[in-house]
Design a protein around this motif. Sequence first.
Motif, short mmCIF file in Angstrom:
data_model
loop_
_atom_site.label_atom_id
_atom_site.label_comp_id
_atom_site.label_asym_id
_atom_site.label_seq_id
_atom_site.Cartn_x
_atom_site.Cartn_y
_atom_site.Cartn_z
N LEU A 55 6.47 -10.24 -1.60
CA LEU A 55 5.16 -10.06 -0.98
C LEU A 55 4.07 -9.90 -2.04
O LEU A 55 2.99 -10.48 -1.94
CB LEU A 55 5.18 -8.86 -0.03
N GLU A 56 4.37 -9.15 -3.08
CA GLU A 56 3.43 -8.97 -4.19
C GLU A 56 3.08 -10.32 -4.81
O GLU A 56 1.90 -10.64 -5.04
CB GLU A 56 4.05 -8.04 -5.21
N ASN A 57 4.08 -11.13 -5.08
CA ASN A 57 3.86 -12.46 -5.67
C ASN A 57 3.08 -13.37 -4.73
O ASN A 57 2.23 -14.15 -5.18
CB ASN A 57 5.19 -13.10 -6.05
N ALA A 58 3.34 -13.28 -3.43
CA ALA A 58 2.61 -14.11 -2.46
C ALA A 58 1.14 -13.72 -2.40
O ALA A 58 0.26 -14.59 -2.31
CB ALA A 58 3.25 -13.98 -1.07
N ILE A 59 0.84 -12.43 -2.49
CA ILE A 59 -0.56 -11.97 -2.49
C ILE A 59 -1.25 -12.45 -3.75
O ILE A 59 -2.35 -13.01 -3.71
CB ILE A 59 -0.64 -10.44 -2.35
N VAL A 60 -0.62 -12.26 -4.90
CA VAL A 60 -1.20 -12.67 -6.18
C VAL A 60 -1.46 -14.18 -6.19
O VAL A 60 -2.50 -14.64 -6.65
CB VAL A 60 -0.30 -12.24 -7.36
N ALA A 61 -0.54 -14.96 -5.66
CA ALA A 61 -0.70 -16.42 -5.63
C ALA A 61 -1.93 -16.84 -4.83
O ALA A 61 -2.55 -17.86 -5.13
CB ALA A 61 0.56 -17.07 -5.06
N LYS A 62 -2.30 -16.05 -3.82
CA LYS A 62 -3.46 -16.38 -3.00
C LYS A 62 -4.77 -15.87 -3.61
O LYS A 62 -5.83 -16.10 -3.06
CB LYS A 62 -3.28 -15.80 -1.60
N LEU A 63 -4.68 -15.19 -4.74
CA LEU A 63 -5.86 -14.61 -5.38
C LEU A 63 -6.39 -15.43 -6.55
O LEU A 63 -7.22 -14.93 -7.32
CB LEU A 63 -5.56 -13.18 -5.85
N VAL A 64 -5.96 -16.65 -6.70
CA VAL A 64 -6.44 -17.49 -7.81
C VAL A 64 -7.96 -17.56 -7.74
O VAL A 64 -8.54 -17.84 -6.70
CB VAL A 64 -5.82 -18.90 -7.74
N GLY A 65 -8.60 -17.25 -8.86
CA GLY A 65 -10.06 -17.27 -8.92
C GLY A 65 -10.70 -15.97 -8.46
O GLY A 65 -11.92 -15.85 -8.46
N LYS A 66 -9.89 -14.99 -8.07
CA LYS A 66 -10.42 -13.73 -7.56
C LYS A 66 -9.84 -12.53 -8.31
O LYS A 66 -9.70 -11.45 -7.75
CB LYS A 66 -10.10 -13.60 -6.07
N THR A 67 -9.49 -12.73 -9.58
CA THR A 67 -8.89 -11.66 -10.36
C THR A 67 -9.70 -11.41 -11.62
O THR A 67 -10.47 -12.26 -12.06
CB THR A 67 -7.45 -12.01 -10.75
N GLY A 68 -9.51 -10.24 -12.20
CA GLY A 68 -10.20 -9.91 -13.44
C GLY A 68 -9.70 -8.60 -14.01
O GLY A 68 -8.92 -7.88 -13.39
N GLU A 69 -10.17 -8.30 -15.20
CA GLU A 69 -9.80 -7.05 -15.88
C GLU A 69 -10.36 -5.84 -15.13
O GLU A 69 -9.75 -4.78 -15.10
CB GLU A 69 -10.33 -7.06 -17.32
N GLU A 70 -11.53 -5.99 -14.56
CA GLU A 70 -12.15 -4.95 -13.75
C GLU A 70 -12.09 -5.42 -12.31
O GLU A 70 -12.39 -6.56 -12.01
CB GLU A 70 -13.62 -4.75 -14.15
N GLY A 71 -11.68 -4.54 -11.43
CA GLY A 71 -11.63 -4.94 -10.04
C GLY A 71 -10.84 -3.95 -9.21
O GLY A 71 -10.47 -2.87 -9.66
N ALA A 72 -10.59 -4.35 -7.99
CA ALA A 72 -9.90 -3.49 -7.04
C ALA A 72 -8.40 -3.49 -7.27
O ALA A 72 -7.84 -4.43 -7.83
CB ALA A 72 -10.20 -3.96 -5.62
N LYS A 73 -7.77 -2.44 -6.82
CA LYS A 73 -6.31 -2.36 -6.80
C LYS A 73 -5.89 -2.47 -5.34
O LYS A 73 -6.41 -1.75 -4.47
CB LYS A 73 -5.81 -1.04 -7.39
N VAL A 74 -4.97 -3.38 -5.07
CA VAL A 74 -4.43 -3.56 -3.73
C VAL A 74 -3.04 -2.94 -3.70
O VAL A 74 -2.17 -3.35 -4.47
CB VAL A 74 -4.36 -5.06 -3.35
N SER A 75 -2.85 -1.96 -2.83
CA SER A 75 -1.54 -1.31 -2.69
C SER A 75 -1.05 -1.52 -1.26
O SER A 75 -1.80 -1.30 -0.31
CB SER A 75 -1.64 0.20 -2.95
N VAL A 76 0.19 -1.94 -1.13
CA VAL A 76 0.80 -2.15 0.18
C VAL A 76 2.09 -1.34 0.23
O VAL A 76 2.92 -1.44 -0.68
CB VAL A 76 1.11 -3.64 0.44
#
Length: 162
Positions: A55-76
């Motif tokens: 599930l973690e990998n599936a979420i990350v795969a859908k975040l292409v272009g929406k990641t960075g060094e500064e940003g939100a933390k998603v916890s499930v």
Amino acid sequence: MRNKLGIAILASAAFAAGAPTSAETIVREVEVTADMDALQNPEAAERWTHLADDLENAIVAKLVGKTGEEGAKVSVDIDEVELASSLQSAAGVAESKLVGDVAITHDSDNTKFDNYQLTVTFEQAGPYFLPGTDLAAITTDSQEYYDAMIATFANHVVQKLE
């Protein structure tokens, strides 16, 4: 499990794809937890052993272009008791669901906080099955069911970020 490597790879892909708009939530970390000891069905437990990582990998795969060094933390945090109940239910696959608590936090942006319970049903997973799949033949311990439920849950988490 933290997926910092996946985020770093996606962060570099973000530069190639262009910067996201200011309305989008940038994500720096994704963490999914699930205690699979709650599952009593041996076949389902075997199939769902890697739920947190997948599930973690599936979420990350859908975040292409929406990641960075500064940003939100998603916890499930997956509700293992609800998952066990769904996988062992006599009602069958049509009534099954995947439930988890989702928390969005941010170190410096107070507008990027959220906390909600997400429930994904078998019916919602329909579009994630391969074309031609006989949905009447799907069981909760099948790979097709597992893949579709993971994809549906990940998609809902990412859509809520937008």
